[in-house]
Write a protein that holds these residues in place. Sequence first.
Motif, PDB file in Angstrom:
ATOM      1  N   ARG A   1       0.943  -1.112   0.088  1.00  0.00           N
ATOM      2  CA  ARG A   1       0.083   0.004   0.104  1.00  0.00           C
ATOM      3  C   ARG A   1       0.968   1.262  -0.208  1.00  0.00           C
TER       4      ARG A   1
ATOM      5  N   LYS B   1       4.748   0.967   0.375  1.00  0.00           N
ATOM      6  CA  LYS B   1       4.965   0.146   1.724  1.00  0.00           C
ATOM      7  C   LYS B   1       4.448  -1.149   1.843  1.00  0.00           C
ATOM      8  N   VAL B   2       5.169  -2.146   2.465  1.00  0.00           N
ATOM      9  CA  VAL B   2       4.672  -3.669   2.351  1.00  0.00           C
ATOM     10  C   VAL B   2       4.023  -3.494   3.735  1.00  0.00           C
ATOM     11  N   LYS B   3       2.617  -3.724   3.474  1.00  0.00           N
ATOM     12  CA  LYS B   3       1.634  -3.887   4.578  1.00  0.00           C
ATOM     13  C   LYS B   3       1.674  -5.152   5.331  1.00  0.00           C
ATOM     14  N   GLU B   4       1.448  -6.269   4.348  1.00  0.00           N
ATOM     15  CA  GLU B   4       1.731  -7.649   4.837  1.00  0.00           C
ATOM     16  C   GLU B   4       2.260  -8.363   3.702  1.00  0.00           C
TER      17      GLU B   4
ATOM     18  N   GLU C   1      10.355 -11.727   6.302  1.00  0.00           N
ATOM     19  CA  GLU C   1       9.049 -11.102   6.673  1.00  0.00           C
ATOM     20  C   GLU C   1       9.173  -9.639   7.469  1.00  0.00           C
TER      21      GLU C   1
ATOM     22  N   SER D   1       8.435  -6.082   6.863  1.00  0.00           N
ATOM     23  CA  SER D   1       7.166  -5.351   7.292  1.00  0.00           C
ATOM     24  C   SER D   1       7.242  -3.907   7.564  1.00  0.00           C
ATOM     25  N   GLY D   2       6.267  -3.215   7.021  1.00  0.00           N
ATOM     26  CA  GLY D   2       6.145  -1.904   7.294  1.00  0.00           C
ATOM     27  C   GLY D   2       7.207  -0.837   6.331  1.00  0.00           C
ATOM     28  N   GLY D   3       8.049  -1.659   5.772  1.00  0.00           N
ATOM     29  CA  GLY D   3       9.252  -0.785   5.010  1.00  0.00           C
ATOM     30  C   GLY D   3       8.833  -0.794   3.523  1.00  0.00           C
TER      31      GLY D   3
END
Lengths: 181, 328
Positions: free
Chosen positions: B250, B253-256, B275, B279-281
């Motif tokens: 999204r 950014k990596v949401k999941e 993971e 994550s978040g990055g």
Amino acid sequence: MSAESSVIRVNGTAVAPPGDPRVSLLDFLRETLGLHGTKKGCDQGGCGACTLLVDGERILSCLALAVQYTGRDVVTVEALADGDRLHPVQQAFIDHDGFQCGYCTPGQICSAIGMAGELERGVPSHVTEDLSAKRAELTAEELRERMSGNLCRCGAHNGIVAAIAKAHQAGQLSDSGRAAR
Amino acid sequence: MKPFVYKKAGTVAEAVRAGAAPGAKYLGGGTNLVDLMRETIEQPATLVDVTGLSSDIRRLRDGGLLIGAAVRNTELATHREVRTRYPVLTRAVVAGASGQIRNMATVGGNMLQRTRCAYFYDAKGSRCNKRNPGQGCDAIEGFNRMHAILGASSACVATHPSDMSVALAALDAVVHLDGPGGPREVPLTELHRLPGETPEVETVLRQGELVTAVELPPLSWAKRSTYRKVRDRASYAFALVSVAAAIDVRGGKVKEVRIALGGVAHKPWRAREAEAALSGGPATVKAFRAAAEAELADARPLRDNGFKVELAARTITAVLGELAGGVR
């Protein structure tokens, strides 16, 4: 157990399963029933020579214990022709030089017929790009991928692929003759 | 093949009762077990045929799917909800074996199939701690190109051969079991064990326990998931390295993200280090590569399989890049 589910139907005939559960469907056909059309290649699920149809689906008879197939309809290469008239896929293998020694041929032919049923039911393959499509087209790539479980040590694969492709184009691949009945 | 008694189970209760007998084993499609019996590596006294049990796929109230253990691999791959909502699972199943074998093999049997390590199979000529605990391992100093780079031990370097299970590991699947102690559930990632000192103990299944189903959580973003298998020939071969992944990006950014690896360990390898790193990055090729390297930092290649470390890193990076679509 009902009478129907305690027997194996082989090419339309009901037969009692072997008493020894160790007997593979392949050995049962060849050694007990005298049906030698289905071939034993590797006997370990690696070559596809023993492929036959159960309820219209292709399986490896070398890895199948015969006792597991009571109540099921087994069709071998012997039952594909209609009397003296060859099944169209058999004829296509002759027309396109789909074999050399012929040992893998019964497995190749049964596999091709089973594959056609899978295409009709929308079974995807490793090379199917669009998984949402109802049915994959039998491109050259799809054909080779879907037939990858049948090896030919003579190297007649070009003829085999041509035979199956031609039978498919003629709409004869899915006409599994007696196999469908 | 050693003689055995064959029983066909009509219900789970019947199966569990028969399966509690000493030397009993459950039989699915037989594509691995029958072969192992012929090689005398498996010598069950009783085979309990469970192919007549739970063979449907149904939608759960939470939106997930419950897949019966006797569902054949072909049916699983073809099921409309599986192929559209969890494409990674269809892709993994059709990457394995051949059309004939997928028509026979069941979901339960696929998970519980045994390694194809050539030394494990060579009952007459090779030492193997799985076949004969304490005997030694001929793979460690042998031809080990196909063997593990992660989580192996000095007792065993075999890999788990299933493709399907790698996808299930990425999807947070839960395995439903039943047995003498009653039903219970185990996450797929905890079903298989690392070899340690007891490589003959391959799963956490207790004596007589039966896999009855596999549950997939809803995971709406698993629609964007795939499986890539790298092997020596284009079809009908076991993995050198495989990657199952799903990602939700999204705004860059990596949401999941979920990643699991096949062909590299004694079990389907869930890549939690990678993971966590993502994550978040940012969803960039550079970040994907760094995450892959973080996962593989503990890799311990053998004489012949050093190539798997770089191959795994590149495959993870490529698969995430493909799923994220046009990132740099």
